[in-house]
Structures are given as C-alpha cells and as structure tokens.
Design a protein around this motif. Sequence first.
Motif, PDB file in Angstrom:
ATOM      1  N   SER A 389       0.841  -1.203   0.000  1.00 16.14           N
ATOM      2  CA  SER A 389       0.000   0.000   0.000  1.00 16.14           C
ATOM      3  C   SER A 389       0.878   1.257   0.000  1.00 16.14           C
ATOM      4  O   SER A 389       0.525   2.260  -0.615  1.00 16.14           O
ATOM      5  N   LEU A 390       2.035   1.173   0.657  1.00  5.91           N
ATOM      6  CA  LEU A 390       2.964   2.307   0.625  1.00  5.91           C
ATOM      7  C   LEU A 390       3.569   2.463  -0.769  1.00  5.91           C
ATOM      8  O   LEU A 390       3.700   3.577  -1.284  1.00  5.91           O
ATOM      9  N   PHE A 392       2.225   1.600  -3.582  1.00  2.45           N
ATOM     10  CA  PHE A 392       1.229   2.139  -4.518  1.00  2.45           C
ATOM     11  C   PHE A 392       1.042   3.636  -4.302  1.00  2.45           C
ATOM     12  O   PHE A 392       0.933   4.399  -5.261  1.00  2.45           O
ATOM     13  N   TYR A 393       1.041   4.049  -3.041  1.00  2.00           N
ATOM     14  CA  TYR A 393       0.886   5.484  -2.756  1.00  2.00           C
ATOM     15  C   TYR A 393       1.982   6.291  -3.452  1.00  2.00           C
ATOM     16  O   TYR A 393       1.727   7.294  -4.102  1.00  2.00           O
ATOM     17  N   LEU A 394       3.218   5.808  -3.308  1.00  2.00           N
ATOM     18  CA  LEU A 394       4.345   6.526  -3.922  1.00  2.00           C
ATOM     19  C   LEU A 394       4.264   6.500  -5.445  1.00  2.00           C
ATOM     20  O   LEU A 394       4.559   7.492  -6.115  1.00  2.00           O
ATOM     21  N   ARG A 395       3.845   5.361  -5.978  1.00  2.00           N
ATOM     22  CA  ARG A 395       3.759   5.260  -7.442  1.00  2.00           C
ATOM     23  C   ARG A 395       2.628   6.139  -7.965  1.00  2.00           C
ATOM     24  O   ARG A 395       2.750   6.747  -9.026  1.00  2.00           O
ATOM     25  N   ALA A 396       1.548   6.215  -7.206  1.00  2.00           N
ATOM     26  CA  ALA A 396       0.429   7.068  -7.616  1.00  2.00           C
ATOM     27  C   ALA A 396       0.829   8.538  -7.584  1.00  2.00           C
ATOM     28  O   ALA A 396       0.152   9.383  -8.148  1.00  2.00           O
ATOM     29  N   ARG A 397       1.938   8.834  -6.910  1.00  2.00           N
ATOM     30  CA  ARG A 397       2.430  10.216  -6.873  1.00  2.00           C
ATOM     31  C   ARG A 397       3.552  10.433  -7.882  1.00  2.00           C
ATOM     32  O   ARG A 397       4.230  11.455  -7.858  1.00  2.00           O
ATOM     33  N   GLY A 398       3.816   9.417  -8.713  1.00  2.00           N
ATOM     34  CA  GLY A 398       4.736   9.624  -9.821  1.00  2.00           C
ATOM     35  C   GLY A 398       6.082   8.942  -9.698  1.00  2.00           C
ATOM     36  O   GLY A 398       6.929   9.079 -10.575  1.00  2.00           O
ATOM     37  N   LEU A 399       6.328   8.218  -8.599  1.00  2.00           N
ATOM     38  CA  LEU A 399       7.629   7.557  -8.472  1.00  2.00           C
ATOM     39  C   LEU A 399       7.626   6.216  -9.200  1.00  2.00           C
ATOM     40  O   LEU A 399       6.791   5.361  -8.911  1.00  2.00           O
ATOM     41  N   PRO A 400       8.564   6.008 -10.130  1.00  4.78           N
ATOM     42  CA  PRO A 400       8.681   4.694 -10.768  1.00  4.78           C
ATOM     43  C   PRO A 400       8.976   3.628  -9.705  1.00  4.78           C
ATOM     44  O   PRO A 400       9.485   3.946  -8.622  1.00  4.78           O
ATOM     45  N   GLU A 401       8.669   2.376 -10.039  1.00  6.88           N
ATOM     46  CA  GLU A 401       8.715   1.294  -9.048  1.00  6.88           C
ATOM     47  C   GLU A 401      10.036   1.242  -8.279  1.00  6.88           C
ATOM     48  O   GLU A 401      10.059   1.188  -7.049  1.00  6.88           O
ATOM     49  N   GLU A 403      12.322   3.501  -7.863  1.00  9.03           N
ATOM     50  CA  GLU A 403      12.533   4.683  -7.009  1.00  9.03           C
ATOM     51  C   GLU A 403      11.667   4.632  -5.767  1.00  9.03           C
ATOM     52  O   GLU A 403      12.095   5.031  -4.678  1.00  9.03           O
TER      53      GLU A 403
END
Lengths: 441, 250
Positions: A389-390, A392-401, A403
């Motif tokens: 869940s963490l 996905f949160y970061l990826r939903a904010r634009g961070l590639p997997e 990163e």
Amino acid sequence: MNVVLAKTDTGRAVSSSFALARERLPGSGKVAEQRRQAFEAFERAGLPHRRIEDWKYTDLRVLMREVLPLAAAPDTAALSRAETALKLHAIERTRRLVLVDGVFAPKLSDLGKSEKGLSVRTLREVLEAGDGALQSELLASDNSNPMIALNTAMATDGVVIEIANGTVLEQPLHVVHVASATTPAATFTRSLLRIGRDVAATLVESFVAAEGAKAYQTYDSLIVSLDDNARLDHLRLVEDGLEAFNIASAAVTLGAHAQLNTFGMVSGASVSRYQPTIVFAGEGARVDTNGVNLIKGRQHADTTLFMDHAVPNCASREVFRAVIDDRAHSVFQGRIIVRPDAQKTDAKMMTRALLLSDEAEADNKPELEIFADDVTCGHGATTGALDESLLFYLRARGLPEKEAQALLIQAFVGEAIESITSDSLREHVIAAARRWLEARG
Amino acid sequence: MALLEVKDLQVRVEDREILHGLSLTVNDGEVHAIMGPNGSGKSTLSHVIAGKPGYEVTGGQILFRGEDLLEMEPDERAAKGVFLAFQYPVEIPGVTTMNFLRTALNAQRKARGESELLVPDFLKKVRSVAAGLNIPQDMLKRGVNVGFSGGEKKRNEILQMALFEPSLCILDEMDSGLDIDALRIAADGVNALRSPERAMVVITHYQRLLNYIVPDYVHVMAKGRVVKSGGKELALQLEESGYAQFEDAA
C-alpha cells in the motif's frame, strides 16, 4: 566427533599453516604460549558448524570450508593497489591508520601530526617489546569460541591505541583494513583501543578490497575498554569484495557512566560474521548498538551480539535492520543477560528484516536471560516484504517502481542510520547506502 | 476530445466482478460527483483509474485524452496528470513530507521531459501552498502523514494536488473521518483548485460533501454501474429518497 573432524584436510591444512606462520608471528615466551593454547583450542574444535548452537545459521564448514594460508606481507605493488583503494574509501578529517593484508602500513597512515593524549602503536611492536600486562590483555582469548581462538593464535598485526584521561580527540580515528593480495590468502589482525576517563573519541573501522583482491579471508578482533565517564562513537563498515570472508569479533568493557554509541553496516563480503561482546562493568553506563545489513546475491551476513548487564543501572538499545535481496541470508542473534545484581537494567532490542525477494532469508534470534527482578527489558523482531500500500501510494504520486522501493528502503534503514551523531559520518553512510540502492538498478 | 472516457468497464477482484459495464465521460474543468451505497464499486473505480494492483480489467477501456490509461504504470498516469486523493492516506515513517514531495514532483517532471525544480524554487512553492492550506511548516518536516490527524492527512492530499497541478483529480471519500470543520477546510482547499484546466471526480457516500464542493454533474452508482446521471439537484433528491430505489432498479 570433533577429534575426527579436526583431522580432516581442513584441519591438517590449518595446522601446517600455523606451523609455517609461527615464525612470522610477533611475540615470544608467554605470548607464544598463549598463541599455542589458542591454536590447540581451535584445532580441537575445528571450523564451527551448524550443530553448535551459536553457529546454527552460519555453518563455516559449509560456507567457508577452509582457512586459507597466511597472506604474505604486502610488497610495493600491493601497497600501491591499497593506496588506490583508500582514495575511494577515504573519510575526510579523520586520522587514518591502515592495515594492508593484515600488516600495518605506516606510509599510508596519518602518523605525522601527533596529538596530545593519543598513543598509537602496532600490535607487532607491543607484542615484541611492550609490557607484559598489556601483552596478556591483548592475547587474552575466549578460547571457547574457535574463531576467536584462531585469531589469537594467528594475529599478525593491528593497532594498539591508548587515549589518556580527559582527552577529547580532535579527529575520528579511521582504521582501514585493505585486502590487496591477488592470490587467495588469510589475514589475522587484532587491535586494542584503551579509552581513559572522561575521554570522547570516535573510531571508524572500514574493511575494503583493493583491485584484484578476491576470495580472501579477513579475521579481525577488537578489544575496547572505556574507563569511567568516557564516550566512544564507533562506526564499522564492511565493504569487502563480494567473494571475501570477514570473520570478526569485538570485546568491549564499559566503566561507570561510560557511553558507547556503535553503528555497523555490512554491504560487502560473501560471508561475514561479527561477534561483539559488550560487558557493563560500572554503573550508569549506556550502550546504543545499531546495525544495517544491505545484502544481495548469495551474501551471508551474521551479527551475533552478546550484551552482558553485570552491574545495576545500565541501559542498552539495539536496533538492527536487514535489507535482503536475491538469495542473500541475514542472521541476527542477540543475547542479553541481566545478572542477579543488575537491578534497574533497561535493555531493549528491536530487529527488523525486509525481504526484497522470495528467496531472501532472515533469521532473527533474540534471547533474554534475566536474573534480576527490577528491570525493564524487551525485544521484538519482524520480517516482511515492502508494504504494497505504501508502494502504490508513492507510485500514484509519480515515483517509478524502483525509485519508490529505494525511498522505502532508505526509510527502513533510516532509523538505524539516524543514530550516527556525527553529521559527516552519517552522510558518509547514507551515501554508501544510496550507492547500494542505485547498484540494484 | 474528452479528458476521461470510461467505456463499458468490467473489473474483477479475485473471483468477484465488481464493475459490470461502467461508463463515464469527464471533460476538462468539469466536476462530477459519484454517489452510491457501500459496495457499489465507487472506490474500485477510483483505484482502477489510478492503477492500483490487484484489480483485473476483464472488459471495456479507460481513455485519458484519447490514450489507453490501462496500458500505463501508476507513475506514468500521475505524470500525465491523473491524481487520486486517497480515502485513507498511508503513513510513511522515515520519509519526510518535504523529501517525499520533492522526489515525487521531480519524478513527474522528469517523466514529462521537464527539468528538476531547483531546491529554493521548490521550497518557495511548497511553503506558499502550505500556508494557503493552513499546514504548519513543522508538519512538512515530519514523516509523511505520521502522527497526522484525519483532517491533516486530507489537507496533505490537497497540498499535493496543488503542487502537482493535475488535470484530473479523483477525490475518494474525502469526507470520511472528518468532522464538519475539518471538512470545510478541506473543501475550501479543493474549491480553490477548481479551474477550467482541472476536472474533478468527487466520490462520496453522503450528499453533505456536495454542499461544499458543488458538482456540475451527479452520477448514482449501484451494483457496479452508473444507474442514473443528472445535475446537482440529483444529489438533493437522493438525500430525500435514499439509495434503495436505485439498488432495486440495478
């Protein structure tokens, strides 16, 4: 059983290696006798294996198979390769003391400017011409541990550092162990740090490899004593080559109101084992030990800690974080003993392992043995993968997997790294951790 | 071209079909409210648009400015301008809000081929946006959402929305867990971000939120599809009559 095992090829090879090495080992008389007894203890036990409780997760007979012959003293080419390696691992504004292939290298060390209250000698010097009491202290050996016994028998060189009462060291001491031999060999070092009353000092230890040094073995042992009210900040960085072996121990004794703040990071070595033993000998002392393993491939990193609360009113904290990728294996064994007199002990141990692959492995073995009744003790251990869940949160904010993973891994090891009080040393460790993450790709 | 086109979307989670042929079109600058009872599939829709793993799209498509959104990784969608304000924003200990915001903003800019913001420019921007949302500076130095109240977490989502400047914001149950004062602050923050360049999909169970964020269109979802669409008056009608009629109809 052990007698039979000691007569394996490995046993014979080590035995002849000791016989050959004996002439190169400093010290005679009582020193030679201490070595002989230690070697016999090693020979009786042989390399530790999984049927010995303490070595259950780190079976050196399987992982290491043999003790390599003693490395030759470094020649000019080896010293030159070491010098190049040192540039990569230098830490600014430290006093550097360098051991190349287990032998002190004065030309690569900062000996020029002396500092009041600081004495630096080599193990060889002290064993050949020092006073008897110091010699005995240096070779005092827990022969029930075969790897400490082996180190006692074979210790070739090291640094003997004494800091006089009341000294506040201007610069951290940086002891660098450089493996430089291009043929597989073993080095055995033993160092001592004697810290007087009211001293504040910082010790950094680095284990690194020069170009061309591959499947070498490093055996090290460190003896530290802190007198009353002294403080030591200790940083230990295992950055050995990925085919190397690093088998080390530390024995630390703390006087009253002494403080030890120690941080260790293992990112190198194929197989490493670090066995610190910390003894509280005076009341009101405090120890913070923090550790991070960043391992991948088939690396195996073992920290086996023994915290001995022998007197009342002392506090200890252990925070260990392991990040394990691929098929690597991290081991943490932490034993805390609170002896009957050690009332008001405050001891806490927390270990967490982060598995980055399905085949990564973590073994956590906390052990508390409490014989006093008025104490606060606790331990906890967790093992898990990165929180989806963490991520996905970061990826939903634009961070590639990758990163997003890197940011969460940095956060995971952050708590342990935060314990380093010196800004420049903490930055040095953060940079090393970042390099590891970047190398993951 | 529409900003977002959801066409006949069918989605499964494990063995259960949650969305059975959902369609929705959102144009630039429009504010759409999606209302529906628990279990109608509202959150599933928001998750699938943002790219959360664990959902299997078995039919239909989602186009974002004509591009197939389902082919993109979640981070690509973010960089294209899709923003999901989470119903339950996660806590990330050890990563300061400031570091997180900068890393995320620069990742999005990099993906769009833009240069990284210089640190002073970034700090100036964050500080002014945070001040507008009544977010104290020390909150930015703490771990992401660690120790934040429900209201603070939602404000942190709106802060990100303001900073990343997305063209489509999906607000998933923004009102859940907020008291009336916290809700008003959050809604004010959202309203300040309304613009002809920014569309919003406001997902909510209750009509209450729509008193503060007044939508252009209201859609009622039941049992995995949109069963009725209308203007903002539809929300008031729902408040009177409840969802039961639509669930029966679906």
